[in-house]
Design a protein around this motif. Structure first.
Motif, PDB file in Angstrom:
ATOM      1  N   THR A 265       6.211  10.285  -0.290  1.00 20.69           N
ATOM      2  CA  THR A 265       4.895   9.647   0.263  1.00 20.69           C
ATOM      3  C   THR A 265       4.035   9.969  -0.599  1.00 20.69           C
ATOM      4  O   THR A 265       3.214   8.734  -0.873  1.00 20.69           O
ATOM      5  N   VAL A 266       3.009  10.985  -0.710  1.00 25.26           N
ATOM      6  CA  VAL A 266       1.842  11.160  -1.021  1.00 25.26           C
ATOM      7  C   VAL A 266       2.037  11.336  -2.799  1.00 25.26           C
ATOM      8  O   VAL A 266       1.280  10.593  -4.002  1.00 25.26           O
ATOM      9  N   LEU A 267       2.967  11.166  -3.507  1.00 29.52           N
ATOM     10  CA  LEU A 267       4.024  11.306  -4.521  1.00 29.52           C
ATOM     11  C   LEU A 267       3.886   9.890  -4.939  1.00 29.52           C
ATOM     12  O   LEU A 267       3.290   9.917  -6.325  1.00 29.52           O
ATOM     13  N   ALA A 268       4.334   9.460  -4.512  1.00 25.30           N
ATOM     14  CA  ALA A 268       4.329   7.295  -4.412  1.00 25.30           C
ATOM     15  C   ALA A 268       3.033   7.190  -4.030  1.00 25.30           C
ATOM     16  O   ALA A 268       2.976   5.939  -5.226  1.00 25.30           O
TER      17      ALA A 268
ATOM     18  N   HIS B 244      -0.623   4.561  -7.928  1.00 26.06           N
ATOM     19  CA  HIS B 244      -3.168   4.613  -8.551  1.00 26.06           C
ATOM     20  C   HIS B 244      -2.278   3.858 -10.303  1.00 26.06           C
ATOM     21  O   HIS B 244      -3.885   3.681 -11.446  1.00 26.06           O
ATOM     22  N   ASP B 245      -1.545   4.048 -10.996  1.00 27.38           N
ATOM     23  CA  ASP B 245      -0.944   3.827 -12.161  1.00 27.38           C
ATOM     24  C   ASP B 245      -1.361   2.436 -12.304  1.00 27.38           C
ATOM     25  O   ASP B 245      -0.276   2.465 -11.423  1.00 27.38           O
ATOM     26  N   VAL B 246      -1.880   1.587 -12.882  1.00 25.71           N
ATOM     27  CA  VAL B 246      -1.805  -0.216 -12.538  1.00 25.71           C
ATOM     28  C   VAL B 246      -0.402  -0.258 -13.699  1.00 25.71           C
ATOM     29  O   VAL B 246       0.530  -0.939 -12.797  1.00 25.71           O
ATOM     30  N   ARG B 247       0.180   0.628 -14.362  1.00 26.02           N
ATOM     31  CA  ARG B 247       1.391   0.448 -15.100  1.00 26.02           C
ATOM     32  C   ARG B 247       2.838   0.358 -14.101  1.00 26.02           C
ATOM     33  O   ARG B 247       3.614  -0.593 -14.624  1.00 26.02           O
ATOM     34  N   ILE B 248       2.979   1.198 -13.332  1.00 22.57           N
ATOM     35  CA  ILE B 248       3.057   1.629 -12.059  1.00 22.57           C
ATOM     36  C   ILE B 248       3.217   0.270 -10.900  1.00 22.57           C
ATOM     37  O   ILE B 248       3.872  -0.137 -10.297  1.00 22.57           O
ATOM     38  N   GLY B 249       2.412   1.049  -9.881  1.00 21.19           N
ATOM     39  CA  GLY B 249       1.806  -0.001  -9.168  1.00 21.19           C
ATOM     40  C   GLY B 249       2.759   0.575  -7.378  1.00 21.19           C
ATOM     41  O   GLY B 249       3.433   1.543  -8.194  1.00 21.19           O
ATOM     42  N   ARG B 250       2.434   0.143  -6.790  1.00 26.54           N
ATOM     43  CA  ARG B 250       2.378   0.835  -4.929  1.00 26.54           C
ATOM     44  C   ARG B 250       3.728   0.196  -4.773  1.00 26.54           C
ATOM     45  O   ARG B 250       4.508   0.829  -3.903  1.00 26.54           O
TER      46      ARG B 250
END
Length: 455
Positions: free
Chosen positions: A254-257, A262-268
């Motif tokens: 969960t913390v890893l995700a 926070h990387d805008v290329r990936i998103g949560r």
């Protein structure tokens, strides 16, 4: 034809609102018909199921979707919306015909079953009395539209001008009304200037609000929806694969995700490790795309989707294994409380539900399984009548040897862990969605396991 995207500044052509026929009044069709009426058009919903037509005409939605019952009542009261089984009358009346029928997986392969799409399109073609546009919204394999054009050319009366284009849907169950009224994009595939202008009138309100319009060829439009679902499924399976690494290494997925998000290329979004995806769209859509990719010789795509599907199905086995482990190696005659039956919250849809799949697997191993879901109890019981069903969280938990949280309804996430612990034989919980407040539950006496976290 190259795709082009227009900005909200592109004014929609003016004119009287076109009259709309929506063939198919299931989840997609009923929502689309109501939304089109809400946007100011006269709409007729068409279905072969008289019971479904009668229910909708009486203001009753035959499935759970937040906001849709209220909107159905409002639009019926305006007189702009009606429902019928008379396809000939509906087609003769309307200018735009939306095909909104289901495309389930075939029983013998991963391919999509296109019988309903072909039947609806044939019915439209045979009953055309004036120039019209046929708009596919159903999720179909690439190449379907071209074959349907050949079908319409054979079946349509001579002298009637028609077009067949594709306008894929992007509904999220639980948010379908908002997704239809305020879409994040409108894709129009295979249009001519005339049909594009007509559909811009249909979608004039969301376009004016800022929804971008992507105009492209027919194959690209057909691929957009299945590609979007395949990407989301891949994202879910990726984080679930990483969750296995986290468990082995003592890390917290969960913390890893959160950090990845926070990387805008990936998103949560769609990076929640857990039981995986289900429902009536993602599983059958990625399998249909896998099948079609194989037919087209695109074997790398087919291989990737095979891995995505296998990882997803493996999560269900993992939760079953955790339940067996929690019960000391066997669930025979153990009481298991299952919280959740729908494939996700805010729906009563149990098609390919991971929650019900796990519950049924434990039942087959001899467990006494009791399921509770705030909305999907009836649909779950119709699918798996041999399971036990409760009418509340407390009833499902009472006397249990282990509790499984399999659908992340707010009711379960916000439940009082101390009050529930007092009801159990042994307060053990498997959080298969990673949404419980683990410290609070452990402080209340629960032995808690969650996917992607060390025990």
């Amino acid at each position: 034809m190259d795709a082009r995207e227009t900005t909200p500044d592109a004014a929609a052509p003016q004119g009287a609102p076109p009259r709309i026929a929506v063939l198919g009044t299931g989840y997609l069709g009923a929502t689309h018909a109501v939304a089109m009426a809400q946007l100011g058009m006269e709409v007729v919903g068409v279905d072969t199921d008289q019971g479904k037509v009668d229910a909708l005409a009486a203001g009753k939605v035959p499935f759970f979707e937040p906001g849709l019952p209220e909107l159905l009542e409002q639009t019926l009261a305006t007189g702009r919306l009606r429902f019928t089984t008379d396809v000939a009358e509906a087609v003769a009346w309307a200018d735009v015909h939306f095909v909104c029928v289901g495309t389930p997986q075939t029983k013998t392969s991963h391919a999509a079953d296109l019988r309903f799409v072909e039947a609806a399109t044939t019915a439209i073609a045979r009953h055309l009395t004036h120039d019209a546009v046929i708009v596919g919204k159903s999720t179909v394999p690439v190449g379907t539209g071209a074959r349907l054009r050949e079908l319409v050319a054979r079946e349509a009366p001579a002298g009637v001008a028609w077009e067949l284009v594709w306008n894929p849907e992007f509904l999220r169950e639980g948010k379908a009304v908002d997704d239809t009224l305020h879409p994040d994009r409108i894709v129009l595939g295979g249009t001519t200037p005339a049909s594009e202008a007509l559909l811009r009138r249909v979608y004039a309100t969301p376009i004016a609000e800022g929804s971008p319009v992507v105009v492209t060829d027919l194959p690209t439009a057909e691929l957009v929806k299945v590609s979007a679902n395949a990407f989301l499924a891949t994202k879910i399976s990726f984080i679930n694969a990483i969750a296995g690494v986290c468990e082995a290494a003592g890390a917290d997925v969960t913390v890893l995700a959160d950090a990845l998000g926070h990387d805008v290329r990936i998103g949560r979004q769609f990076l929640d490790a857990g039981l995986g995806f289900g429902g009536g769209c993602l599983p059958k859509d990625i399998r249909a795309l896998m099948h079609r990719a194989g037919e087209l010789g695109a074997h790398r795509a087919a291989g990737l989707l095979q891995q995505v599907d296998e990882i997803n199905m493996g999560q269900r086995e993992r939760v079953v294994d955790l339940a067996v482990e929690a019960c000391g190696g066997s669930v025979l005659n153990r009481r298991i409380g299952v919280l959740g039956a729908a494939f996700k919250p805010l729906t009563d849809d149990v098609r390919d539900s991971p929650a019900l799949n796990v519950a049924a697997a434990l039942h087959l191993r001899g467990a006494q399984v009791t399921v509770y879901d705030p909305e999907a109890g009836d649909t779950a019981r119709a699918t798996f009548p041999t399971l036990g069903y409760a009418t509340s969280t407390r009833e499902a938990v009472e006397g249990s040897d282990v509790v499984l949280v399999l659908t992340e309804w707010r009711e379960f996430v916000d439940a009082d862990p101390a009050a529930l612990a007092a009801l159990t034989a042994t307060p053990r919980v498997i959080d298969a969605r990673g949404r419980l407040d683990a410290p609070a539950w452990r402080e209340a006496g629960w032995a808690l396991r969650a996917l992607g976290r060390a025990a």
